[in-house]
Design a protein around this motif. Sequence first.
Motif, PDB file in Angstrom:
ATOM      1  N   PRO A  56       0.813  -1.261  -0.220  1.00 11.04           N
ATOM      2  CA  PRO A  56      -0.015   0.061   0.126  1.00 11.04           C
ATOM      3  C   PRO A  56       0.946   1.212   0.195  1.00 11.04           C
ATOM      4  CG  PRO A  56      -0.642  -1.498   1.776  1.00 11.04           C
ATOM      5  CD  PRO A  56       0.466  -1.969   1.210  1.00 11.04           C
ATOM      6  N   GLU A  57       0.317   2.471  -0.633  1.00 14.14           N
ATOM      7  CA  GLU A  57       1.101   3.449  -0.598  1.00 14.14           C
ATOM      8  C   GLU A  57       1.293   4.054   0.756  1.00 14.14           C
ATOM      9  OE1 GLU A  57       0.272   8.114  -2.148  1.00 14.14           O
ATOM     10  OE2 GLU A  57      -0.398   6.667  -3.659  1.00 14.14           O
ATOM     11  N   PHE A  58       0.353   4.055   1.638  1.00 15.30           N
ATOM     12  CA  PHE A  58       0.469   4.449   3.122  1.00 15.30           C
ATOM     13  C   PHE A  58       1.275   3.622   3.795  1.00 15.30           C
ATOM     14  CE2 PHE A  58      -1.109   4.574   7.564  1.00 15.30           C
ATOM     15  CZ  PHE A  58      -0.619   5.707   7.853  1.00 15.30           C
ATOM     16  N   GLN A  59       2.458   4.085   4.399  1.00 14.66           N
ATOM     17  CA  GLN A  59       3.329   3.165   5.090  1.00 14.66           C
ATOM     18  C   GLN A  59       3.703   3.958   6.417  1.00 14.66           C
ATOM     19  OE1 GLN A  59       4.956   0.133   4.368  1.00 14.66           O
ATOM     20  NE2 GLN A  59       3.254  -0.067   2.572  1.00 14.66           N
ATOM     21  N   PRO A  60       3.249   3.389   7.548  1.00 15.43           N
ATOM     22  CA  PRO A  60       3.351   4.373   8.877  1.00 15.43           C
ATOM     23  C   PRO A  60       4.752   4.074   9.718  1.00 15.43           C
ATOM     24  CG  PRO A  60       1.817   2.329   9.448  1.00 15.43           C
ATOM     25  CD  PRO A  60       2.342   2.370   7.816  1.00 15.43           C
ATOM     26  N   GLY A  61       5.475   3.015   8.956  1.00 15.93           N
ATOM     27  CA  GLY A  61       6.459   2.531   9.766  1.00 15.93           C
ATOM     28  C   GLY A  61       7.756   3.367   9.767  1.00 15.93           C
ATOM     29  N   GLU A  62       7.711   4.247   9.017  1.00 10.68           N
ATOM     30  CA  GLU A  62       8.750   5.266   8.851  1.00 10.68           C
ATOM     31  C   GLU A  62      10.175   4.650   8.639  1.00 10.68           C
ATOM     32  OE1 GLU A  62       8.984   8.101  12.483  1.00 10.68           O
ATOM     33  OE2 GLU A  62       7.063   8.686  11.708  1.00 10.68           O
ATOM     34  N   ASP A  63      10.105   3.537   7.677  1.00  5.04           N
ATOM     35  CA  ASP A  63      11.295   2.830   7.379  1.00  5.04           C
ATOM     36  C   ASP A  63      11.658   1.834   8.346  1.00  5.04           C
ATOM     37  OD1 ASP A  63      11.573   3.980   4.905  1.00  5.04           O
ATOM     38  OD2 ASP A  63      12.700   5.477   5.571  1.00  5.04           O
ATOM     39  N   GLN A  64      10.819   1.441   9.585  1.00  3.70           N
ATOM     40  CA  GLN A  64      11.186   0.485  10.506  1.00  3.70           C
ATOM     41  C   GLN A  64      10.663  -0.575   9.988  1.00  3.70           C
ATOM     42  OE1 GLN A  64      10.439   1.607  14.706  1.00  3.70           O
ATOM     43  NE2 GLN A  64      11.034   3.589  14.006  1.00  3.70           N
ATOM     44  N   TRP A  65       9.543  -0.775   9.252  1.00  8.33           N
ATOM     45  CA  TRP A  65       8.968  -1.909   8.769  1.00  8.33           C
ATOM     46  C   TRP A  65       8.091  -1.687   7.290  1.00  8.33           C
ATOM     47  CZ3 TRP A  65       6.956   0.282  13.260  1.00  8.33           C
ATOM     48  CH2 TRP A  65       5.457   0.799  13.290  1.00  8.33           C
ATOM     49  N   THR A  66       7.541  -2.533   6.594  1.00 12.95           N
ATOM     50  CA  THR A  66       6.723  -2.298   5.434  1.00 12.95           C
ATOM     51  C   THR A  66       5.489  -3.110   5.517  1.00 12.95           C
ATOM     52  OG1 THR A  66       9.080  -1.924   4.200  1.00 12.95           O
ATOM     53  CG2 THR A  66       6.976  -2.205   3.045  1.00 12.95           C
ATOM     54  N   VAL A  67       4.550  -2.577   5.387  1.00 12.69           N
ATOM     55  CA  VAL A  67       3.305  -3.005   5.421  1.00 12.69           C
ATOM     56  C   VAL A  67       2.984  -3.659   3.922  1.00 12.69           C
ATOM     57  CG1 VAL A  67       0.850  -2.740   5.653  1.00 12.69           C
ATOM     58  CG2 VAL A  67       2.308  -1.468   6.959  1.00 12.69           C
ATOM     59  N   PHE A  68       2.469  -4.823   3.826  1.00 11.72           N
ATOM     60  CA  PHE A  68       2.064  -5.520   2.434  1.00 11.72           C
ATOM     61  C   PHE A  68       0.630  -6.127   2.842  1.00 11.72           C
ATOM     62  CE2 PHE A  68       6.651  -5.708   2.128  1.00 11.72           C
ATOM     63  CZ  PHE A  68       6.798  -5.540   0.699  1.00 11.72           C
ATOM     64  N   ALA A  69      -0.148  -6.335   1.756  1.00 16.31           N
ATOM     65  CA  ALA A  69      -1.321  -7.253   1.707  1.00 16.31           C
ATOM     66  C   ALA A  69      -0.946  -8.349   0.913  1.00 16.31           C
ATOM     67  CB  ALA A  69      -2.409  -6.377   1.257  1.00 16.31           C
ATOM     68  N   ASP A  70      -1.336  -9.566   1.362  1.00 17.71           N
ATOM     69  CA  ASP A  70      -1.737 -10.641   0.559  1.00 17.71           C
ATOM     70  C   ASP A  70      -2.696 -10.724  -0.569  1.00 17.71           C
ATOM     71  OD1 ASP A  70      -3.873 -11.693   1.668  1.00 17.71           O
ATOM     72  OD2 ASP A  70      -3.150 -13.073   2.778  1.00 17.71           O
ATOM     73  N   PRO A  71      -2.661 -11.507  -1.727  1.00 16.42           N
ATOM     74  CA  PRO A  71      -3.645 -11.453  -2.678  1.00 16.42           C
ATOM     75  C   PRO A  71      -5.012 -11.488  -2.073  1.00 16.42           C
ATOM     76  CG  PRO A  71      -1.957 -12.823  -3.245  1.00 16.42           C
ATOM     77  CD  PRO A  71      -1.537 -12.466  -2.000  1.00 16.42           C
ATOM     78  N   GLU A  72      -5.508 -11.898  -0.890  1.00 17.15           N
ATOM     79  CA  GLU A  72      -6.821 -11.867  -0.384  1.00 17.15           C
ATOM     80  C   GLU A  72      -7.122 -10.649   0.332  1.00 17.15           C
ATOM     81  OE1 GLU A  72      -9.210 -14.120  -0.884  1.00 17.15           O
ATOM     82  OE2 GLU A  72      -7.666 -15.365  -2.203  1.00 17.15           O
ATOM     83  N   GLY A  73      -6.060  -9.842   0.596  1.00 17.86           N
ATOM     84  CA  GLY A  73      -6.400  -8.688   1.206  1.00 17.86           C
ATOM     85  C   GLY A  73      -5.919  -8.491   2.724  1.00 17.86           C
ATOM     86  N   HIS A  74      -5.285  -9.522   3.292  1.00 22.22           N
ATOM     87  CA  HIS A  74      -4.860  -9.738   4.649  1.00 22.22           C
ATOM     88  C   HIS A  74      -3.596  -8.993   4.773  1.00 22.22           C
ATOM     89  CE1 HIS A  74      -7.052 -13.392   3.935  1.00 22.22           C
ATOM     90  NE2 HIS A  74      -7.647 -13.121   5.206  1.00 22.22           N
ATOM     91  N   PHE A  75      -3.322  -8.139   5.839  1.00 19.73           N
ATOM     92  CA  PHE A  75      -2.130  -7.222   5.947  1.00 19.73           C
ATOM     93  C   PHE A  75      -1.047  -7.916   6.831  1.00 19.73           C
ATOM     94  CE2 PHE A  75      -5.465  -4.122   4.774  1.00 19.73           C
ATOM     95  CZ  PHE A  75      -4.953  -3.568   3.804  1.00 19.73           C
ATOM     96  N   PHE A  76       0.208  -7.683   6.390  1.00 21.39           N
ATOM     97  CA  PHE A  76       1.077  -8.261   7.098  1.00 21.39           C
ATOM     98  C   PHE A  76       2.397  -7.373   7.057  1.00 21.39           C
ATOM     99  CE2 PHE A  76       1.565  -9.927   3.039  1.00 21.39           C
ATOM    100  CZ  PHE A  76       2.854 -10.250   2.680  1.00 21.39           C
ATOM    101  N   CYS A  77       3.402  -7.355   7.972  1.00 19.47           N
ATOM    102  CA  CYS A  77       4.469  -6.460   7.872  1.00 19.47           C
ATOM    103  C   CYS A  77       5.788  -7.191   8.006  1.00 19.47           C
ATOM    104  CB  CYS A  77       4.556  -5.467   9.016  1.00 19.47           C
ATOM    105  SG  CYS A  77       3.233  -4.331   9.288  1.00 19.47           S
ATOM    106  N   ILE A  78       6.842  -6.499   7.081  1.00 16.24           N
ATOM    107  CA  ILE A  78       8.251  -7.382   7.338  1.00 16.24           C
ATOM    108  C   ILE A  78       9.178  -6.191   7.786  1.00 16.24           C
ATOM    109  CG2 ILE A  78       7.853  -8.751   5.579  1.00 16.24           C
ATOM    110  CD1 ILE A  78       9.793  -7.102   3.799  1.00 16.24           C
ATOM    111  N   ALA A  79      10.220  -6.529   8.562  1.00 11.53           N
ATOM    112  CA  ALA A  79      11.223  -5.622   9.065  1.00 11.53           C
ATOM    113  C   ALA A  79      12.448  -6.405   8.897  1.00 11.53           C
ATOM    114  CB  ALA A  79      10.823  -5.364  10.621  1.00 11.53           C
ATOM    115  N   ALA A  80      13.586  -5.592   9.244  1.00  7.94           N
ATOM    116  CA  ALA A  80      14.972  -6.123   9.270  1.00  7.94           C
ATOM    117  C   ALA A  80      15.015  -6.951  10.451  1.00  7.94           C
ATOM    118  CB  ALA A  80      15.948  -5.103   9.196  1.00  7.94           C
ATOM    119  N   GLY A  81      15.480  -8.246  10.314  1.00  7.39           N
ATOM    120  CA  GLY A  81      15.697  -9.009  11.297  1.00  7.39           C
ATOM    121  C   GLY A  81      17.244  -9.533  11.691  1.00  7.39           C
TER     122      GLY A  81
END
Length: 81
Positions: A56-81
């Motif tokens: 999504p265009e709206f990304q509230p994580g300020e580069d700490q994480w990235t929001v994604f949506a799977d093909p069904e519309g469920h949201f999840f985030c990834i972050a450096a680990g």
Amino acid sequence: MDAYLGDGPIQLASQRVNGYQGPGWPDTAKHAHLDFKVADLDVVTKELLALGATRPEFQPGEDQWTVFADPEGHFFCIAAG
């Protein structure tokens, strides 16, 4: 299709719900989502997008994480680990 992770006392399961409509983003409704730590953000981002996830265009994580949506519309985030 059902999917399960874990075989001990704590498991994570999901199942398909016919007619499911994903939540809006952003919105004020409460949603459950998963956060994943990954070794290489760029590689995983490319893989997720190739598999049908959207970013999504709206990304509230300020580069700490990235929001994604799977093909069904469920949201999840990834972050450096």
